[in-house]
Design a protein around this motif. Structure first.
Motif, PDB file in Angstrom:
ATOM      1  N   GLU A  50       0.790  -1.234   0.000  1.00 23.05           N
ATOM      2  CA  GLU A  50       0.000   0.000   0.000  1.00 23.05           C
ATOM      3  C   GLU A  50       0.825   1.288   0.000  1.00 23.05           C
ATOM      4  N   PRO A  51       1.884   1.424   0.815  1.00 22.72           N
ATOM      5  CA  PRO A  51       2.632   2.689   0.781  1.00 22.72           C
ATOM      6  C   PRO A  51       3.236   2.999  -0.597  1.00 22.72           C
ATOM      7  N   GLU A  52       3.860   1.998  -1.221  1.00 25.71           N
ATOM      8  CA  GLU A  52       4.442   2.211  -2.547  1.00 25.71           C
ATOM      9  C   GLU A  52       3.352   2.436  -3.592  1.00 25.71           C
ATOM     10  N   PHE A  53       2.245   1.719  -3.451  1.00 27.60           N
ATOM     11  CA  PHE A  53       1.111   1.878  -4.364  1.00 27.60           C
ATOM     12  C   PHE A  53       0.564   3.301  -4.307  1.00 27.60           C
ATOM     13  N   LEU A  54       0.372   3.828  -3.109  1.00 27.16           N
ATOM     14  CA  LEU A  54      -0.140   5.189  -2.950  1.00 27.16           C
ATOM     15  C   LEU A  54       0.856   6.217  -3.485  1.00 27.16           C
ATOM     16  N   PHE A  76      -8.944   3.273  -4.541  1.00 32.08           N
ATOM     17  CA  PHE A  76      -8.132   2.237  -5.182  1.00 32.08           C
ATOM     18  C   PHE A  76      -7.683   1.255  -4.108  1.00 32.08           C
ATOM     19  N   GLN A  77      -8.491   0.259  -3.854  1.00 29.79           N
ATOM     20  CA  GLN A  77      -8.197  -0.697  -2.788  1.00 29.79           C
ATOM     21  C   GLN A  77      -7.104  -1.667  -3.210  1.00 29.79           C
ATOM     22  N   THR A  78      -6.262  -2.027  -2.253  1.00 25.38           N
ATOM     23  CA  THR A  78      -5.178  -2.973  -2.529  1.00 25.38           C
ATOM     24  C   THR A  78      -5.390  -4.325  -1.867  1.00 25.38           C
ATOM     25  N   SER A  79      -6.534  -4.542  -1.263  1.00 27.27           N
ATOM     26  CA  SER A  79      -6.819  -5.870  -0.707  1.00 27.27           C
ATOM     27  C   SER A  79      -7.677  -6.615  -1.723  1.00 27.27           C
ATOM     28  N   LEU A 143       0.618  -0.337  -9.395  1.00 24.44           N
ATOM     29  CA  LEU A 143       1.008  -1.511  -8.615  1.00 24.44           C
ATOM     30  C   LEU A 143       2.527  -1.663  -8.610  1.00 24.44           C
ATOM     31  N   PRO A 144       3.109  -1.888  -7.432  1.00 23.96           N
ATOM     32  CA  PRO A 144       4.567  -2.008  -7.352  1.00 23.96           C
ATOM     33  C   PRO A 144       5.064  -3.345  -7.890  1.00 23.96           C
TER      34      PRO A 144
END
Length: 161
Positions: A50-54, A76-79, A143-144
């Protein structure tokens, strides 16, 4: 006559005793995520993205400084726990706990059983980018990159009759 509990190898390539064994009670989605990662030579463990995605979202989009990380996370959910998109399978997280090891072993077994590392159809499916709408394109670009697994070890033998 005696039975040796630890003959030096596993009869089944994954844990069958508690606490590590996978109990097959919930969906197979977490194992699908591990399979997708391992078959692409990525690490079985999914780190916090999440941190890198944001950060990637903020740099890729023209966002006013007023939006907080929580608002972006909501949009933009990452789960990806209910995804049906192939490109997101590799980002499905695995719940922490003792069963995590058992889930990884079942995934490794499935990869070897189905020869997914050498299956071109699977590799094409899992690496396909579905950028047919704006949301998918933004998601895909933010996405990382996942860690590569350097030492994938097959710790069992497949004897097919």
């Amino acid at each position: 006559m005696t039975f040796e509990h630890n003959p030096g190898h596993k009869l089944i390539p994954f844990f069958t005793r508690n606490p590590e064994r996978y109990k097959f009670q919930e969906e197979f989605l977490e194992i699908s995520g591990i399979i997708a990662r391992l078959s692409q030579n990525k690490a079985a463990e999914l780190e916090e993205i999440e941190p890198e995605f944001l950060s990637n979202l903020r740099s890729n989009l023209d966002i006013d400084g007023d939006e907080s990380d929580s608002e972006l996370s909501e949009l933009f959910q990452t789960s990806f726990t209910s995804t049906k998109r192939a490109q997101l399978l590799t980002y499905i997280p695995v719940a922490s706990g003792n069963e995590k090891v058992g889930k990884q072993q079942v995934a490794r077994f499935m990869i070897e059983l189905l020869d997914l590392k050498n299956n071109q159809d699977w590799q094409h499916y899992i690496s396909a980018k579905e950028e047919n709408d704006l949301y998918s394109m933004v998601l895909s670009n933010a996405l990382p990159e996942l860690k590569t697994e350097s030492n994938y070890e097959k710790k069992f033998s497949m004897l097919l009759c």
